[in-house]
Design a protein around this motif. Structure first.
Motif, PDB file in Angstrom:
ATOM      1  N   GLN A 201       9.936 -14.490  -1.923  1.00 32.65           N
ATOM      2  CA  GLN A 201       9.626 -13.145  -1.447  1.00 32.65           C
ATOM      3  C   GLN A 201      10.065 -12.972   0.000  1.00 32.65           C
ATOM      4  OE1 GLN A 201       5.347 -13.022  -1.842  1.00 32.65           O
ATOM      5  NE2 GLN A 201       5.432 -12.211  -3.929  1.00 32.65           N
ATOM      6  N   PHE A 202      10.328 -11.744   0.380  1.00 36.86           N
ATOM      7  CA  PHE A 202      10.500 -11.425   1.787  1.00 36.86           C
ATOM      8  C   PHE A 202       9.715 -10.156   2.093  1.00 36.86           C
ATOM      9  CE2 PHE A 202      13.826  -8.069   1.492  1.00 36.86           C
ATOM     10  CZ  PHE A 202      14.289  -8.270   0.202  1.00 36.86           C
ATOM     11  N   SER A 203       9.403  -9.981   3.376  1.00 36.28           N
ATOM     12  CA  SER A 203       8.452  -8.937   3.738  1.00 36.28           C
ATOM     13  C   SER A 203       8.922  -8.112   4.922  1.00 36.28           C
ATOM     14  CB  SER A 203       7.098  -9.576   4.082  1.00 36.28           C
ATOM     15  OG  SER A 203       6.576 -10.263   2.962  1.00 36.28           O
ATOM     16  N   LEU A 204       8.339  -6.931   5.009  1.00 36.92           N
ATOM     17  CA  LEU A 204       8.603  -5.990   6.096  1.00 36.92           C
ATOM     18  C   LEU A 204       7.281  -5.576   6.713  1.00 36.92           C
ATOM     19  CD1 LEU A 204      10.335  -3.810   7.657  1.00 36.92           C
ATOM     20  CD2 LEU A 204       9.808  -2.280   5.732  1.00 36.92           C
ATOM     21  N   SER A 205       7.226  -5.593   8.035  1.00 33.87           N
ATOM     22  CA  SER A 205       6.099  -5.007   8.755  1.00 33.87           C
ATOM     23  C   SER A 205       6.639  -3.983   9.734  1.00 33.87           C
ATOM     24  CB  SER A 205       5.317  -6.080   9.529  1.00 33.87           C
ATOM     25  OG  SER A 205       4.655  -6.954   8.650  1.00 33.87           O
ATOM     26  N   LEU A 206       6.021  -2.828   9.741  1.00 35.51           N
ATOM     27  CA  LEU A 206       6.393  -1.762  10.670  1.00 35.51           C
ATOM     28  C   LEU A 206       5.123  -1.290  11.349  1.00 35.51           C
ATOM     29  CD1 LEU A 206       8.694   0.110  11.686  1.00 35.51           C
ATOM     30  CD2 LEU A 206       8.036   1.708   9.860  1.00 35.51           C
ATOM     31  N   SER A 207       5.054  -1.488  12.643  1.00 29.85           N
ATOM     32  CA  SER A 207       3.819  -1.208  13.376  1.00 29.85           C
ATOM     33  C   SER A 207       3.796   0.208  13.942  1.00 29.85           C
ATOM     34  CB  SER A 207       3.647  -2.223  14.517  1.00 29.85           C
ATOM     35  OG  SER A 207       4.714  -2.079  15.447  1.00 29.85           O
ATOM     36  N   SER A 208       2.614   0.611  14.355  1.00 33.78           N
ATOM     37  CA  SER A 208       2.406   1.911  15.024  1.00 33.78           C
ATOM     38  C   SER A 208       3.060   3.060  14.267  1.00 33.78           C
ATOM     39  CB  SER A 208       2.940   1.844  16.463  1.00 33.78           C
ATOM     40  OG  SER A 208       2.360   0.786  17.173  1.00 33.78           O
ATOM     41  N   VAL A 209       2.772   3.144  13.000  1.00 39.87           N
ATOM     42  CA  VAL A 209       3.448   4.142  12.170  1.00 39.87           C
ATOM     43  C   VAL A 209       2.956   5.552  12.470  1.00 39.87           C
ATOM     44  CG1 VAL A 209       3.944   2.501  10.321  1.00 39.87           C
ATOM     45  CG2 VAL A 209       1.826   3.848  10.255  1.00 39.87           C
TER      46      VAL A 209
ATOM     47  N   THR B  66       6.935   8.112   6.878  1.00 36.50           N
ATOM     48  CA  THR B  66       6.716   8.398   5.461  1.00 36.50           C
ATOM     49  C   THR B  66       8.061   8.440   4.742  1.00 36.50           C
ATOM     50  OG1 THR B  66       4.677   9.637   5.825  1.00 36.50           O
ATOM     51  CG2 THR B  66       5.911  10.129   3.809  1.00 36.50           C
ATOM     52  N   ALA B  67       8.196   7.632   3.707  1.00 38.25           N
ATOM     53  CA  ALA B  67       9.496   7.497   3.039  1.00 38.25           C
ATOM     54  C   ALA B  67       9.360   6.636   1.791  1.00 38.25           C
ATOM     55  CB  ALA B  67      10.516   6.859   3.984  1.00 38.25           C
ATOM     56  N   VAL B  68      10.417   6.616   1.010  1.00 38.25           N
ATOM     57  CA  VAL B  68      10.571   5.598  -0.022  1.00 38.25           C
ATOM     58  C   VAL B  68      11.254   4.400   0.632  1.00 38.25           C
ATOM     59  CG1 VAL B  68      11.628   4.979  -2.214  1.00 38.25           C
ATOM     60  CG2 VAL B  68      10.773   7.311  -1.863  1.00 38.25           C
TER      61      VAL B  68
ATOM     62  N   THR C 186       3.250   6.675   2.289  1.00 42.59           N
ATOM     63  CA  THR C 186       2.844   7.892   2.996  1.00 42.59           C
ATOM     64  C   THR C 186       1.974   7.513   4.173  1.00 42.59           C
ATOM     65  OG1 THR C 186       2.895   9.167   0.933  1.00 42.59           O
ATOM     66  CG2 THR C 186       1.670  10.106   2.791  1.00 42.59           C
ATOM     67  N   VAL C 187       2.294   8.056   5.324  1.00 38.22           N
ATOM     68  CA  VAL C 187       1.483   7.834   6.521  1.00 38.22           C
ATOM     69  C   VAL C 187       0.625   9.076   6.736  1.00 38.22           C
ATOM     70  CG1 VAL C 187       1.463   7.372   8.987  1.00 38.22           C
ATOM     71  CG2 VAL C 187       3.218   6.323   7.517  1.00 38.22           C
ATOM     72  N   SER C 188      -0.659   8.885   6.567  1.00 41.47           N
ATOM     73  CA  SER C 188      -1.576  10.014   6.688  1.00 41.47           C
ATOM     74  C   SER C 188      -2.994   9.497   6.890  1.00 41.47           C
ATOM     75  CB  SER C 188      -1.528  10.891   5.439  1.00 41.47           C
ATOM     76  OG  SER C 188      -2.500  11.928   5.500  1.00 41.47           O
ATOM     77  N   SER C 189      -3.783  10.275   7.621  1.00 43.23           N
ATOM     78  CA  SER C 189      -5.176   9.890   7.833  1.00 43.23           C
ATOM     79  C   SER C 189      -6.060  10.409   6.694  1.00 43.23           C
ATOM     80  CB  SER C 189      -5.670  10.438   9.174  1.00 43.23           C
ATOM     81  OG  SER C 189      -5.460  11.832   9.248  1.00 43.23           O
TER      82      SER C 189
ATOM     83  N   PRO D 226       0.827  -1.220   0.000  1.00 42.65           N
ATOM     84  CA  PRO D 226       0.000   0.000   0.000  1.00 42.65           C
ATOM     85  C   PRO D 226       0.855   1.261   0.000  1.00 42.65           C
ATOM     86  CG  PRO D 226      -0.746  -1.565   1.656  1.00 42.65           C
ATOM     87  CD  PRO D 226       0.566  -2.073   1.160  1.00 42.65           C
ATOM     88  N   GLY D 227       0.430   2.240  -0.745  1.00 45.22           N
ATOM     89  CA  GLY D 227       1.150   3.499  -0.771  1.00 45.22           C
ATOM     90  C   GLY D 227       0.707   4.464   0.311  1.00 45.22           C
ATOM     91  N   LEU D 228      -0.391   4.141   0.964  1.00 46.18           N
ATOM     92  CA  LEU D 228      -0.940   5.011   2.008  1.00 46.18           C
ATOM     93  C   LEU D 228      -1.323   4.168   3.221  1.00 46.18           C
ATOM     94  CD1 LEU D 228      -1.901   7.881   2.794  1.00 46.18           C
ATOM     95  CD2 LEU D 228      -4.143   7.267   1.818  1.00 46.18           C
ATOM     96  N   VAL D 229      -0.817   4.582   4.368  1.00 48.64           N
ATOM     97  CA  VAL D 229      -1.102   3.880   5.618  1.00 48.64           C
ATOM     98  C   VAL D 229      -1.549   4.919   6.658  1.00 48.64           C
ATOM     99  CG1 VAL D 229      -0.189   2.367   7.423  1.00 48.64           C
ATOM    100  CG2 VAL D 229       0.655   2.152   5.069  1.00 48.64           C
ATOM    101  N   LYS D 230      -2.541   4.562   7.434  1.00 47.68           N
ATOM    102  CA  LYS D 230      -3.032   5.486   8.450  1.00 47.68           C
ATOM    103  C   LYS D 230      -2.132   5.467   9.690  1.00 47.68           C
ATOM    104  CE  LYS D 230      -7.973   5.622   7.362  1.00 47.68           C
ATOM    105  NZ  LYS D 230      -7.806   5.172   5.971  1.00 47.68           N
ATOM    106  N   PRO D 231      -2.032   6.599  10.361  1.00 46.19           N
ATOM    107  CA  PRO D 231      -1.252   6.635  11.607  1.00 46.19           C
ATOM    108  C   PRO D 231      -1.735   5.584  12.586  1.00 46.19           C
ATOM    109  CG  PRO D 231      -1.846   8.843  10.923  1.00 46.19           C
ATOM    110  CD  PRO D 231      -2.578   7.915  10.007  1.00 46.19           C
ATOM    111  N   SER D 232      -0.801   5.008  13.295  1.00 44.08           N
ATOM    112  CA  SER D 232      -0.979   3.967  14.313  1.00 44.08           C
ATOM    113  C   SER D 232      -1.201   2.583  13.708  1.00 44.08           C
ATOM    114  CB  SER D 232      -2.138   4.286  15.272  1.00 44.08           C
ATOM    115  OG  SER D 232      -3.383   3.985  14.704  1.00 44.08           O
TER     116      SER D 232
END
Lengths: 126, 108
Positions: free
Chosen positions: A77-85, A90-92, A123-126, A9-15
């Protein structure tokens, strides 16, 4: 020639949790080390962490409490999860292969990243 | 944690030589790697283990170290060399990859 492609996803909501996948083509995910790196707009590179094909991981201590990496050898494949964003996440995001060498029994990293994906913007944004 | 310090932006004319530096405590004992990042593109490895060039990287690119400073030298600079350049080491103590802050090379 090994190629990497990030997706997610290119857009993720805060938290919430950011989840990205890196697909490896032209080579096997086995017997190699795989890293994630990110770059906020206009800023430098930050190493997030690394996973070995056995599943062993090593994370940047500044992100360790929020990061999880995994791999799926069946899908190459390998994956990344980053919680509580937050907006600061927000980055490339880039995936990359770490060059390594293998003996008869083990493989060892060489410390540098010789193949990179093209990157995906999150991008992390609501 | 280990810190790599890169110099301010560098500007050179085509055909001249550009030198991009990277400083770090006891960097002489580290293997230094360099990446080129053109605008809007992913980084590309241009030097590894201080002074080894990956295949496909022109011989105009060379790397060296002296004291607490590593240097990426680009001879006969071309317009296509305009990019950000990052140094990187593997801090064995922390098992972290450390990047310098980057140096922007402008070709006048």
């Amino acid at each position: 020639q090994v190629q990497l492609q990030e997706s997610g996803p290119g857009l993720v909501k805060p938290s919430e949790t950011l989840s990205l996948t890196c697909s490896v083509s032209g080579g096997s995910i086995s017997s190699s080390y795989w890293s994630w790196i990110r770059q906020p707009a206009g800023k430098g590179l930050e190493w997030i962490g690394r996973i070995y094909s056995t599943g062993n991981t090593n994370y940047n201590s500044s992100l360790k409490s929020r990061v999880n990496m995994s791999l799926d050898t069946s899908k190459n494949q390998f994956s990344l999860s980053l919680s509580s964003v937050t907006a600061a996440d927000t980055a490339v995001y880039y995936c990359a292969r770490e060059s390594g060498y293998c003996s008869r029994t083990s493989c060892y990293p060489r410390g540098y990243l010789d193949v990179w994906g093209k990157g995906t913007t999150v991008t992390v944004s609501s | 944690s280990y810190v790599l310090t890169q110099a301010p932006p560098v500007s050179v004319a085509p055909g001249q030589t550009a030198r991009i530096t990277c400083g770090g405590n006891n960097i002489g004992s580290e293997s230094v790697h360099w990446y080129q990042q053109r605008p809007g593109q992913a980084p590309v490895l241009v030097m590894y283990d201080d002074g080894d060039r990956p295949s496909g990287i022109p011989e105009r690119f060379s790397g060296s170290k002296s004291g607490n400073t590593a240097t990426l030298t680009i001879s006969r600079v071309e317009p296509g060399d305009e990019a950000d350049y990052y140094c990187q080491v593997w801090d064995v103590l922390s098992d972290h990859k450390i990047f310098g802050g980057g140096t922007k090379l402008s070709v006048l």
